[in-house]
Write an enzyme that holds these catalytic residues in place. Structure first.
Site, mmCIF file in Angstrom:
data_model
loop_
_atom_site.group_PDB
_atom_site.id
_atom_site.type_symbol
_atom_site.label_atom_id
_atom_site.label_comp_id
_atom_site.label_asym_id
_atom_site.label_seq_id
_atom_site.Cartn_x
_atom_site.Cartn_y
_atom_site.Cartn_z
ATOM 1 N N ASP A 102 10.198 -13.056 -3.921
ATOM 2 C CA ASP A 102 10.124 -13.538 -2.545
ATOM 3 C C ASP A 102 11.428 -13.140 -1.863
ATOM 4 O O ASP A 102 12.510 -13.517 -2.317
ATOM 5 C CB ASP A 102 9.959 -15.067 -2.538
ATOM 6 N N PHE A 103 11.337 -12.338 -0.789
ATOM 7 C CA PHE A 103 12.530 -11.834 -0.119
ATOM 8 C C PHE A 103 13.501 -12.946 0.288
ATOM 9 O O PHE A 103 14.705 -12.722 0.392
ATOM 10 C CB PHE A 103 12.157 -11.055 1.140
ATOM 11 N N LYS A 162 10.439 3.342 7.672
ATOM 12 C CA LYS A 162 9.992 3.294 9.053
ATOM 13 C C LYS A 162 8.988 2.145 9.219
ATOM 14 O O LYS A 162 8.189 1.910 8.314
ATOM 15 C CB LYS A 162 9.352 4.637 9.399
ATOM 16 N N HIS A 208 8.281 10.572 14.479
ATOM 17 C CA HIS A 208 7.869 11.902 14.020
ATOM 18 C C HIS A 208 7.954 12.972 15.113
ATOM 19 O O HIS A 208 8.503 14.056 14.905
ATOM 20 C CB HIS A 208 6.439 11.850 13.489
ATOM 21 N N ASN A 217 0.817 -1.209 0.000
ATOM 22 C CA ASN A 217 0.000 0.000 0.000
ATOM 23 C C ASN A 217 0.853 1.262 0.000
ATOM 24 O O ASN A 217 0.513 2.250 -0.653
ATOM 25 C CB ASN A 217 -0.938 0.003 1.213
ATOM 26 N N LEU A 218 1.971 1.259 0.730
ATOM 27 C CA LEU A 218 2.843 2.443 0.751
ATOM 28 C C LEU A 218 3.353 2.757 -0.648
ATOM 29 O O LEU A 218 3.324 3.910 -1.089
ATOM 30 C CB LEU A 218 4.015 2.213 1.707
ATOM 31 N N LYS A 258 -5.097 8.642 17.279
ATOM 32 C CA LYS A 258 -5.923 8.294 16.128
ATOM 33 C C LYS A 258 -7.399 8.439 16.484
ATOM 34 O O LYS A 258 -7.784 8.415 17.640
ATOM 35 C CB LYS A 258 -5.625 6.863 15.677
#
EC number: 1.1.1.49
Length: 504
Positions: A91-92, A157, A249, A20-21, A349
């Site tokens: 695949d890592f 991160k 952050h 997603n990132l 959140k």
């Protein structure tokens, strides 16, 4: 390390390129740079992942996501941009994948001898994979280069989940990659107003002479969100607000606003002063932590007139989870400049407002003849707003027109991204620009990671020893009322909850 110019030829390989990132942030940011003519002239992009079976399927997925998240999306421009994007199922843990990766990169470089020197490996992956990926990259000769500062390896991160894991991951990575070639992400460092802190402090004679304990009453650093955990439930339930936001952050913003003036603005000098701040963070006392820390977790509520579910009902969250989604912390810095100045950090959140800002409240120092006409709202306040608006405002006191002795607070307000037709570069656009040219001031050094984790671990340990409760708060509110009381006990208020005054 000296800052280099952006090379004309560059290969960017993104591990986790189907996540997603990558789809919502990385490729859209690269597209925006492409639109503005800010990418290297010959940049090739390679996404690695397991989700899609072929390149066509992958490119279609990138295009659909970009169309949803980009206000400047153009089908024609995207097609031109995506010509340099390729995909490899990966695949890592598979060594065959690294062999094929080397072949693919050599083919893209059109070289029969060796790989291009200008390689960037971007690890948008969970930290437990960092060691495996770098080990196999080294094993298959993908980390060799005759040029200093290449290839570059980027780590998203979080870099660890606590100090022990961060040390372990760092040792694994440093076996194969020198520190000067490592780029650890904290995307807040790419935000325009975070970068502007230096200019505000050091380019204005108005501020630096009073930037100390003699003139500042307290500093508040706040980052709140309306959103929940989205699709990050599995990660977030192990991390929580303290590890997810404060360790990175918020402490980065704290360091930027409190560090001593660097000798110059090189990455090395800036980092040196930031590290001093991290080392100076006072460890909390378990016997007093209940007066310094508030933790909370959201339950169901309403945001913008829409019902939202509780944290424990979110996907991939344990039904009996005690993970905090809200944290408010009071801390001290052990230095002469900041002796006895309290710093208040708050993040959460599913709150009523999305906001990130640094608020500096100056010591009240009024002429005796005017004090009777003033109240706590008349404090001089400097706000550096990071999001959603980007800007700076200064609250000071003036005579109310028509009232002989009435003094009121007024604002001088500068909004950077309120200008017509002004599009502020997104954080990841700045991150990529800095990465291409080798500007490490936009990335975190290992010593920053190490000492920030030491501090957060000490806070977590003290909270556990004192059995600090996780307080429920309704989604869409300001968070636990106990967070307000944290400041009330000191005779102060959260300034993000105080109304703004008339601009001048």
């Amino acid at each position: 390390m000296k800052t280099n110019k952006t090379p004309e030829n560059l290969q960017l390989v993104i591990f986790g390129g189907t996540g997603n990132l990558s789809r919502s942030k990385l490729f859209p940011s690269l597209y925006s740079l492409f639109r503005r003519g800010k990418l290297p002239e010959n940049l090739t992009l390679l996404g690695l992942g397991r989700r899609y079976s072929n390149e066509s399927e992958y490119l279609n997925a990138l295009s659909r996501k970009a169309k949803n998240v980009l206000s400047n999306y153009s089908k024609e421009i995207w097609q031109e941009f995506s010509r340099d994007i390729s995909y490899q199922r990966f695949d890592f843990r598979s060594q065959d994948c690294y062999r094929n990766l080397r072949k693919k990169l050599k083919k893209a470089d059109d070289s029969s001898a060796s790989l291009t020197s200008n390689l960037i490996f971007y690890l948008a992956a969970a930290p437990q994979h960092f060691g495996t990926i770098t080990e196999f990259l080294a094993k298959y000769g993908l980390l060799k280069s005759e040029e200093e500062s290449w290839p570059r390896v980027v780590f998203e991160k979080p870099f660890g989940y606590d100090l022990d894991s961060a040390v372990r991951y760092n040792n694994q990575v440093r076996n194969f990659v020198p520190e000067e070639n490592i780029y650890r992400i904290d995307h807040y460092l790419g935000k325009q107003m975070i970068q502007n802190i230096f200019v505000i402090r050091f380019a204005n004679a108005l501020f630096e002479p009073v930037w100390n304990r003699n003139h500042i009453d307290n500093i508040q650093i706040i980052s709140t969100e309306k959103s929940g955990v989205k699709k990050r439930g599995r990660y977030y339930d192990e991390a929580g607000a303290m590890r997810d936001m404060m360790q990175s952050h918020l402490l980065q913003m704290l360091a930027m606003v409190t560090m001593e003036p660097p000798v110059d603005m090189t990455p090395e000098c800036i980092r040196r002063e930031k590290i001093k701040i991290f080392k100076s963070l006072a460890s909390p006392n378990p016997e007093n932590i209940e007066n310094e820390l508030v933790l909370g977790q959201y339950v169901s509520g309403s945001i913008e007139e829409k019902s939202v579910q509780s944290y424990q009902d979110e996907p991939d969250i344990r039904k009996d989870s005690l993970t905090e989604t809200f944290a408010a912390l009071k801390l001290q810095i052990d230095s002469l400049r900041w002796q006895d100045v309290p710093f208040y950090l708050k993040t959460g959140k599913r709150l009523g407002e999305k906001r990130a800002e640094i608020i500096v409240e100056f010591e009240p120092s009024f002429h005796p003849a005017l004090e009777k006409n003033l109240n706590p709202d008349n404090s001089n306040i400097l706000r550096m707003t990071v999001q959603p608006k980007e800007g700076v405002s200064l609250q000071f006191n003036a005579k109310k027109p028509g009232k002989k002795h009435k003094t009121v607070p007024v604002n001088m307000d500068f909004c950077q991204n309120c200008k017509k037709n002004f599009n502020s570069p997104a954080a990841y656009e700045e991150i990529f620009t800095g990465l291409f040219r080798g500007d490490q001031s936009l990335f975190t050094h290992w010593q920053e990671i190490k000492h920030s984790w030491q501090f957060i671990d000490s806070v977590k340990k003290s909270a556990e020893q004192a059995d600090i409760p996780i307080i429920s708060y309704d989604a869409g509110t300001r968070g636990p009322i106990e967070a307000d009381r944290l400041l009330e006990k000191d005779g102060r208020v959260w300034w993000d909850e105080v109304k703004s005054y008339e601009n001048i």
